[in-house]
Design an enzyme around this catalytic site. Structure first.
Site, PDB file in Angstrom:
ATOM      1  N   SER A 119      -7.928  -4.318  -2.128  1.00 54.34           N
ATOM      2  CA  SER A 119      -8.668  -5.488  -1.686  1.00 54.34           C
ATOM      3  C   SER A 119      -9.277  -5.244  -0.301  1.00 54.34           C
ATOM      4  CB  SER A 119      -7.746  -6.717  -1.715  1.00 54.34           C
ATOM      5  OG  SER A 119      -8.489  -7.909  -1.568  1.00 54.34           O
ATOM      6  N   ASP A 174     -10.079 -10.709 -12.348  1.00 48.75           N
ATOM      7  CA  ASP A 174      -9.824 -10.922 -10.918  1.00 48.75           C
ATOM      8  C   ASP A 174     -10.532 -12.199 -10.451  1.00 48.75           C
ATOM      9  OD1 ASP A 174      -9.711 -10.806  -8.098  1.00 48.75           O
ATOM     10  OD2 ASP A 174      -9.669  -8.617  -8.120  1.00 48.75           O
ATOM     11  N   HIS A 208      -5.951 -10.330  -9.616  1.00 49.07           N
ATOM     12  CA  HIS A 208      -6.086  -9.634  -8.329  1.00 49.07           C
ATOM     13  C   HIS A 208      -4.752  -8.987  -7.964  1.00 49.07           C
ATOM     14  CE1 HIS A 208      -8.299  -8.677  -4.714  1.00 49.07           C
ATOM     15  NE2 HIS A 208      -7.363  -9.194  -3.943  1.00 49.07           N
TER      16      HIS A 208
END
Length: 232
Positions: A119, A174, A208
């Site tokens: 991320s 996600d 995610h």
């Protein structure tokens, strides 16, 4: 470690099981620490590889109502047209370059170092690899994007990594960093580095986060890019 007195604790480290001849520097996501990723890499460790999982400094994050949390740089929004913390991204990138330099001083050449992250950490790893003079073995970019993308290709003009290998992974479910960000980032990367060296893997139903299948893909990538050397 750095130029801006980052008050972060020492990195979580998974030492090599024998003499370390290669290293992975992996950057966690927003609000996290390096500990969980160090545990994840301990589960897929390669004997001659040292894994370094630094912790981001704590700072107020605009995206989260200025609450303080571990963050590599400030985040204003997660839409493609959101403003970006250019000064913070560049400062953080310099700190990661200093971390790479430290490993080189420890005896691991930069071309035996893979930079990676998840991320926000993956975004920083991509930006750093594309703008550094240090020749790296590659990048592992998980559920992320390329920050300051409008500054490229100029920002990468003097970069040393036009032929580096990139493993980019993204879950197709996600909700935070949309899958399309991942695919658009892969397309942008193909215009900056050798497109045949970019591998994009998607994971059905993955939100995610990471998953076991992804960790196996990462291990295979690391084994290919950081093979054992003959004098080990």
């Amino acid at each position: 470690m750095c130029g801006n007195n980052m008050s972060a604790p020492l990195p979580a480290i998974v030492p090599a099981a024998r003499k370390a001849t290669a290293a992975v520097i992996f950057l966690h996501g927003l609000g996290d620490t390096g500990h969980g990723w160090a545990e994840a890499f301990a589960g897929i460790r390669i004997p001659h590889v040292k894994y370094i999982c630094p912790h981001a400094p704590t700072m107020p994050v605009s995206l989260n109502m200025r609450m303080s949390m571990p963050s590599w740089f400030d985040v204003y929004g997660l839409s493609p047209d959101a403003d970006e913390d250019e000064a913070g991204i560049k400062r953080a990138s310099e700190n990661i370059k200093a971390l790479i330099d430290q490993e080189v001083k420890n005896g691991i050449p930069s071309h035996r170092i893979i930079l990676g992250g998840f991320s926000q950490g993956g975004a920083l790893s991509l930006y750093t690899a594309l703008t550094t003079q240090q020749k790296l073995a590659g990048v592992v970019a998980l559920s992320c994007w390329l920050p300051l993308r409008k500054s490229f290709p100029q920002a990468a003009a003097n970069g040393a990594n036009k032929d580096m290998h990139v493993l980019q992974c993204h879950g197709d479910a996600d909700p935070l960093v949309p899958f399309t960000f991942g695919t658009q980032t892969a397309e942008k990367l193909k215009s900056l580095i050798n497109p045949s060296n970019i591998t994009f893997k998607s994971y059905r139903g993955l939100p995610h986060s990471a998953c076991p299948e992804e960790m196996i893909d990462i291990k295979r990538f690391l084994e290919r890019q950081l093979p054992a050397v003959s004098d080990e």
